[in-house]
Structure formats: C-alpha cells, structure tokens
Design a protein around this motif. Sequence first.
Motif, PDB file in Angstrom:
ATOM      1  N   ASN A 123       0.973  -0.836   0.175  1.00 13.98           N
ATOM      2  CA  ASN A 123       0.359  -0.456  -0.102  1.00 13.98           C
ATOM      3  C   ASN A 123       0.498   1.445   0.191  1.00 13.98           C
ATOM      4  N   ILE A 124      -0.099   2.556  -0.191  1.00 10.70           N
ATOM      5  CA  ILE A 124       0.660   3.821  -0.226  1.00 10.70           C
ATOM      6  C   ILE A 124       1.300   4.010   1.166  1.00 10.70           C
ATOM      7  N   ASP A 125       1.144   3.322   2.380  1.00  7.27           N
ATOM      8  CA  ASP A 125       1.898   3.955   3.264  1.00  7.27           C
ATOM      9  C   ASP A 125       3.475   3.116   3.115  1.00  7.27           C
ATOM     10  N   ALA A 126       3.338   2.043   3.435  1.00 11.27           N
ATOM     11  CA  ALA A 126       4.716   1.382   2.948  1.00 11.27           C
ATOM     12  C   ALA A 126       5.701   2.282   1.819  1.00 11.27           C
ATOM     13  N   VAL A 127       4.925   2.833   0.418  1.00  8.24           N
ATOM     14  CA  VAL A 127       5.696   3.614  -0.181  1.00  8.24           C
ATOM     15  C   VAL A 127       6.301   4.478   0.691  1.00  8.24           C
ATOM     16  N   ILE A 128       5.332   5.874   1.248  1.00 12.01           N
ATOM     17  CA  ILE A 128       6.225   6.592   2.638  1.00 12.01           C
ATOM     18  C   ILE A 128       7.241   6.313   3.107  1.00 12.01           C
ATOM     19  N   ALA A 129       6.922   5.291   3.495  1.00 13.30           N
ATOM     20  CA  ALA A 129       7.849   4.282   4.982  1.00 13.30           C
ATOM     21  C   ALA A 129       8.783   4.166   4.675  1.00 13.30           C
ATOM     22  N   ILE A 130       9.363   3.364   3.420  1.00  8.15           N
ATOM     23  CA  ILE A 130      10.394   3.018   2.501  1.00  8.15           C
ATOM     24  C   ILE A 130      10.522   4.488   1.748  1.00  8.15           C
ATOM     25  N   GLN A 131      10.708   5.525   1.645  1.00 11.99           N
ATOM     26  CA  GLN A 131      11.167   6.754   1.551  1.00 11.99           C
ATOM     27  C   GLN A 131      11.757   7.585   2.468  1.00 11.99           C
ATOM     28  N   GLU A 132      11.102   7.259   3.783  1.00 11.99           N
ATOM     29  CA  GLU A 132      11.409   8.299   4.187  1.00 11.99           C
ATOM     30  C   GLU A 132      12.446   7.305   5.262  1.00 11.99           C
ATOM     31  N   LEU A 133      12.878   6.088   4.444  1.00 13.11           N
ATOM     32  CA  LEU A 133      13.972   5.390   5.750  1.00 13.11           C
ATOM     33  C   LEU A 133      15.039   5.529   4.315  1.00 13.11           C
ATOM     34  N   PHE A 134      15.263   5.953   3.517  1.00  8.80           N
ATOM     35  CA  PHE A 134      16.106   5.933   2.224  1.00  8.80           C
ATOM     36  C   PHE A 134      16.225   7.469   1.480  1.00  8.80           C
TER      37      PHE A 134
END
Length: 304
Positions: free
Chosen positions: A164-175
């Motif tokens: 989901n989009i939540d995961a996309v945002i979380a990965i962007q924040e991680l990297f």
Amino acid sequence: MLKLNIKNETSRLRAVILGTAESSGPVPKVEDCYDPKSIEHVLAGDYPKEADMILEMEAVAQVFEKYDVTVFRPQVIKDCNQIFSRDIAFVIEDKVIRANILPDREKEIEAIRYVWNQIDRKNRIILPEECHVEGGDVIPWNEYIFIGTYSGEDYPELITARTNIDAVIAIQELFPDKIVKSFELRKSDTNAKENALHLDCCFQPIGKGKAIIHKNGFLIEREYEWLVDFFGKENIFEITKDEMYNMNCNIFSISEDIIISEKNFTRLNTWLRQEGFTVEEVPYAEIGKQEGLLRCSTMPLIRD
C-alpha cells in the motif's frame, strides 16, 4: 555478522536466501489460496506436487553452487509453504526490511530468524503495522527504488493487493537519498491473466541496461511509458499476456550477464542469448503454478 549490500538487481550475487519446498503441505482449499492462479490449479486437479517442487528448487541451488554463491535456506516448518522467500523480507542497501505480510504467514519469518540474527540490530527494520509491503513489489535500482502498489478503494477486499501507499511513504523516509517511484498495478482476485500480483510479475530490470516488461500489468499507461523511456525502447523485451501468466518477468540475475530462467521461456531465453547473456535454464513450471517464480523464491542478501 552479515554485511548486507543490495543496490540493484544485477550486481554479482554473493549471498541469498532460497526458499524451500520441503514439507510444503497438502493441496490447499480454494478459500485458502492467496492468488487466482493457485485457485485455477487446485480446481484443475494439477496443483504442484511437493516432490516436483523440491527437485525444481534443487536445480536452482545447484546453479548458485556453480557460481559460488552462499545459500541460506529457511528452517523447515511442517506443512507450510515456504517457497517464496522474497515475500517475507527484502534488502535495500545494508538494511533488511521485514514484510508486513498476510497474517497467517508470520511463521515463515521465524524460519529465517537465524539469518535475521546475523544482521546488525540497527539494520533490521520492522515497518509500522499500517504499512503493507512484500518484496516482490520492491525493486532497488541504483539511485531509484521502484515499488508496485495499489491504491484503489477496494484495496482491503483484494487478496492480490499486497503493497500500500503507506509502505511506499515509509520506504521513502527510510531512504531519503533515493528516488522512490511507485507504479499502480492491475489486480484481479479471479483472473490470473489480468493480475499483476507484484511489480516483478510485470517488470524486471536486467543487466546491460535492459528490462523485461508487460504493459497490461500497469494500471496507468504513463507509468508504463515512464519505464520504457527510462530504459529506452530498444532495450526492452515486451512480453505477452500469456508470457506474464507464465511468469516470464520473474527470472533472476546472478550478475550483469548471468541470468537464471525457466527452460520453457523459449522466446525470452533466445532474446537474452542474442543480447549476450549467459542463460542458466532450470525447470520451474510447477512452482510457477502458484503465481511466483525465480525472483519470488530468492531473497538476495549481498551483491558486490
């Protein structure tokens, strides 16, 4: 300690987790299947047999041995399908990210705990509960991270919508230094030929600046066009709906010029050889009946 390093899909592979088909359990009931292709084969009475799948995975293990790749296997859990190791976790740079997957697959994580424990604690990432992601949707590509997702309102009802989009945002924040590019995928719980279960079912970058792609896997045409422009039309191998159904995108790179592919992918394998790749052919058609293939059943840990 394992020093993880994954920047892309094609640098020389040094260590990998390869799933296991041992004790993969009885033929599932239709209502227990995770994807439309498995349902098809359950109903047709030709769901893959454990012995056949063990042989197929053994063929891949032998290719890894030939190229001197360190292979980890999950601990065998009785009557549990543990073939698709990419679903449960994935590596980007020096971090391993645990997938928040379908709840009844939690125990698959425990089976690779001994690998997880060899990784520096600060590099073991568990995303917040609302972030749903599976490794098949995540393709690290140098300064980019490509992520397949689905943001339709019917997301909660679709068993085939995994990221989901939540995961996309979380990965962007991680990297923060990476460019995270997401792609809306076509989903169907009932028609396997209209379902891109993961991004790696309809797109895969390979060495020499090439890529394999299936246009209909993408819901938004301009996102598909972006990838074609990014790699260049002359570098792209377009696969048909039937080839996507048979998982032609889901091959696996050992290096820039060595690829493991299914032996029945005649058109693709011919093209790969014409483009100068070494193609290691393995039988994997039985495993393919579960809507996953070579990339789905491998989880790279270290590439040069």
